[in-house]
Design a protein around this motif. Structure first.
Motif, PDB file in Angstrom:
ATOM      1  N   SER A 124     -18.803  -3.490 -18.943  1.00 36.56           N
ATOM      2  CA  SER A 124     -17.459  -4.046 -18.902  1.00 36.56           C
ATOM      3  C   SER A 124     -16.880  -3.785 -17.514  1.00 36.56           C
ATOM      4  O   SER A 124     -17.395  -2.971 -16.748  1.00 36.56           O
ATOM      5  CB  SER A 124     -16.562  -3.419 -19.976  1.00 36.56           C
ATOM      6  OG  SER A 124     -16.214  -2.084 -19.638  1.00 36.56           O
ATOM      7  N   ARG A 146     -14.019  -2.337 -16.645  1.00 35.35           N
ATOM      8  CA  ARG A 146     -13.509  -0.973 -16.522  1.00 35.35           C
ATOM      9  C   ARG A 146     -14.639   0.031 -16.322  1.00 35.35           C
ATOM     10  O   ARG A 146     -14.506   0.993 -15.547  1.00 35.35           O
ATOM     11  CB  ARG A 146     -12.694  -0.598 -17.764  1.00 35.35           C
ATOM     12  CG  ARG A 146     -11.319  -1.258 -17.810  1.00 35.35           C
ATOM     13  CD  ARG A 146     -10.549  -0.800 -19.048  1.00 35.35           C
ATOM     14  NE  ARG A 146     -10.361   0.644 -19.051  1.00 35.35           N
ATOM     15  CZ  ARG A 146      -9.370   1.267 -18.413  1.00 35.35           C
ATOM     16  NH1 ARG A 146      -8.481   0.563 -17.699  1.00 35.35           N
ATOM     17  NH2 ARG A 146      -9.240   2.572 -18.484  1.00 35.35           N
ATOM     18  N   ARG A 147     -15.762  -0.174 -16.953  1.00 34.39           N
ATOM     19  CA  ARG A 147     -16.889   0.734 -16.773  1.00 34.39           C
ATOM     20  C   ARG A 147     -17.493   0.584 -15.382  1.00 34.39           C
ATOM     21  O   ARG A 147     -17.908   1.574 -14.767  1.00 34.39           O
ATOM     22  CB  ARG A 147     -17.935   0.479 -17.869  1.00 34.39           C
ATOM     23  CG  ARG A 147     -17.465   0.939 -19.245  1.00 34.39           C
ATOM     24  CD  ARG A 147     -18.348   0.427 -20.362  1.00 34.39           C
ATOM     25  NE  ARG A 147     -17.819   0.848 -21.673  1.00 34.39           N
ATOM     26  CZ  ARG A 147     -18.177   0.318 -22.823  1.00 34.39           C
ATOM     27  NH1 ARG A 147     -19.058  -0.681 -22.853  1.00 34.39           N
ATOM     28  NH2 ARG A 147     -17.649   0.752 -23.958  1.00 34.39           N
ATOM     29  N   ASP A 185     -14.144   2.978 -21.528  1.00 35.13           N
ATOM     30  CA  ASP A 185     -13.479   1.744 -21.953  1.00 35.13           C
ATOM     31  C   ASP A 185     -13.441   1.706 -23.474  1.00 35.13           C
ATOM     32  O   ASP A 185     -14.329   1.165 -24.126  1.00 35.13           O
ATOM     33  CB  ASP A 185     -14.216   0.518 -21.403  1.00 35.13           C
ATOM     34  CG  ASP A 185     -13.406  -0.763 -21.553  1.00 35.13           C
ATOM     35  OD1 ASP A 185     -12.408  -0.751 -22.304  1.00 35.13           O
ATOM     36  OD2 ASP A 185     -13.778  -1.769 -20.926  1.00 35.13           O
ATOM     37  N   ASP A 221     -11.415   0.093 -25.395  1.00 37.00           N
ATOM     38  CA  ASP A 221     -11.222  -1.260 -25.933  1.00 37.00           C
ATOM     39  C   ASP A 221     -12.555  -1.977 -26.090  1.00 37.00           C
ATOM     40  O   ASP A 221     -12.804  -2.644 -27.101  1.00 37.00           O
ATOM     41  CB  ASP A 221     -10.296  -2.066 -25.020  1.00 37.00           C
ATOM     42  CG  ASP A 221      -8.859  -1.571 -25.076  1.00 37.00           C
ATOM     43  OD1 ASP A 221      -8.515  -0.889 -26.067  1.00 37.00           O
ATOM     44  OD2 ASP A 221      -8.095  -1.853 -24.133  1.00 37.00           O
TER      45      ASP A 221
END
Length: 348
Positions: free
Chosen positions: A39, A41-42, A82, A84
């Protein structure tokens, strides 16, 4: 390999350098590439200088841990980096969850995918009821786990755990005609004498082929399995007329009544197979002298408590059981005694 190379090039340069230098294995690199940069964010966390657990930290973990341990570490890292995305992954897993149990030649083929919570519950339950291997038992862990699936099913059906609020208690039904039951008994008696075998013509008849022992869906039942099911099953008499109309429905009678079962449980306390201590909830009563083959009585003295695994094992291996003083003695087909003696408890 191409996907791994692209991920290392675009998102994991430190991992690529460590793998190229031989500091971590290719499998470690696969774990990092599959879970870490999944993702935005990662990806930011991997490259951010302000994050303690960045890519350099993950590479150090790869150097210190085995592949399986690293997979656990990276899963935790991905969930924290992350949350989410982790939640979305679980929702997607729920949508992918499925289980196929398909009849095939000689058995059933099982295939599927479970979410982490269902998988954890199943693994924990299987571990709780996986049978203890008998002395000399060469079955693998996977084979014993497959047997444990049957134990779980028996717990639900035999103990009525799924029967609340239902019109009738769910159960495993076996259809056996009276003529077939007689034939099975005669064949079993004939096998006791190696010189007397049933004639092929008496086995391959239209009645035996079309109306042999079977489950409700028509799946035939091997004789050795029928012997086991008959040991501690519940018999219902249903008489059909010539046009298949029901003429009479008899009263269900359990081979071992509740009082007899309680007496056997009080005496044996657990599975009496050598080395096994499975509790009564995972066990059933076995006729020491077979009810059909040996015309054994349904009595406490002729009953012994065996767990589902060893009950099947005794039938499959032709193991004989008898009393010797105050203990049960198990012998194999060659007459050799199995395992350590099983003395009765003081209450016995």
């Amino acid at each position: 390999q191409v996907r791994l190379g692209r991920t290392l090039r675009d998102d994991l340069p430190l991992t690529a350098a460590a793998a190229a230098a031989g500091e971590i294995g290719v499998e470690h690199a696969h774990v990092l590439a599959a879970l870490a940069p999944t993702s935005e964010r990662r990806r930011e966390a991997l490259a951010s200088p302000d994050v303690e657990c960045d890519e350099a930290w993950l590479v150090r973990q790869a150097k210190l841990n085995t592949v399986d341990d690293l997979r656990t570490v990276v899963r935790h890292w991905a969930a924290a980096a992350d949350t989410d995305a982790d939640d979305r992954g679980y929702v997607q897993a729920c949508e992918r969850q499925h289980l196929q149990v398909s009849p095939t030649l000689g058995g059933y083929h099982v295939q599927g995918f479970l979410t982490v919570d269902v998988g954890q519950a199943l693994v924990t339950a299987l571990e709780a009821v996986t049978p203890v291997p008998a002395a000399g038992d060469t079955s693998t862990t996977d084979q014993r786990r497959a047997q444990a699936v049957g134990v779980l099913a028996n717990l639900v059906l035999d103990k009525g755990l799924a029967g609340e609020g239902r019109a009738s208690r769910p159960r495993l039904n076996v259809l056996v005609s009276y003529e077939t039951l007689q034939a099975v008994t005669e064949r079993a008696m004939a096998r006791q004498d190696a010189r007397t075998l049933p004639r092929l013509g008496s086995v391959l008849t239209a009645e035996s082929v079309l109306h042999g022992p079977q489950f409700e869906d028509g799946t035939p039942i091997p004789r050795i399995l029928l012997d086991r099911l008959a040991c501690d099953g519940e018999f219902n008499r249903v008489i059909f007329g010539p046009q298949s109309e029901i003429l009479d429905v008899g009263r269900a009678e359990r081979t071992f009544t509740r009082a007899r079962r309680n007496a056997i449980i009080a005496r044996d306390r657990h599975c009496r197979f050598p080395g096994c201590t499975a509790p009564p909830t995972l066990s059933e009563c076995h006729h020491v002298r077979h009810w059909a083959r040996d015309h054994g009585s349904t009595s406490v003295s002729n009953g012994i408590l065996l767990c589902w695994h060893h009950h099947g094992y005794v039938h499959a291996r032709g193991i004989e059981i008898h009393r010797q003083g105050g203990r049960w003695v198990f012998t194999d087909a060659a007459g050799r005694e199995l395992g350590d003696p099983c003395p009765d408890d003081e209450a016995g």
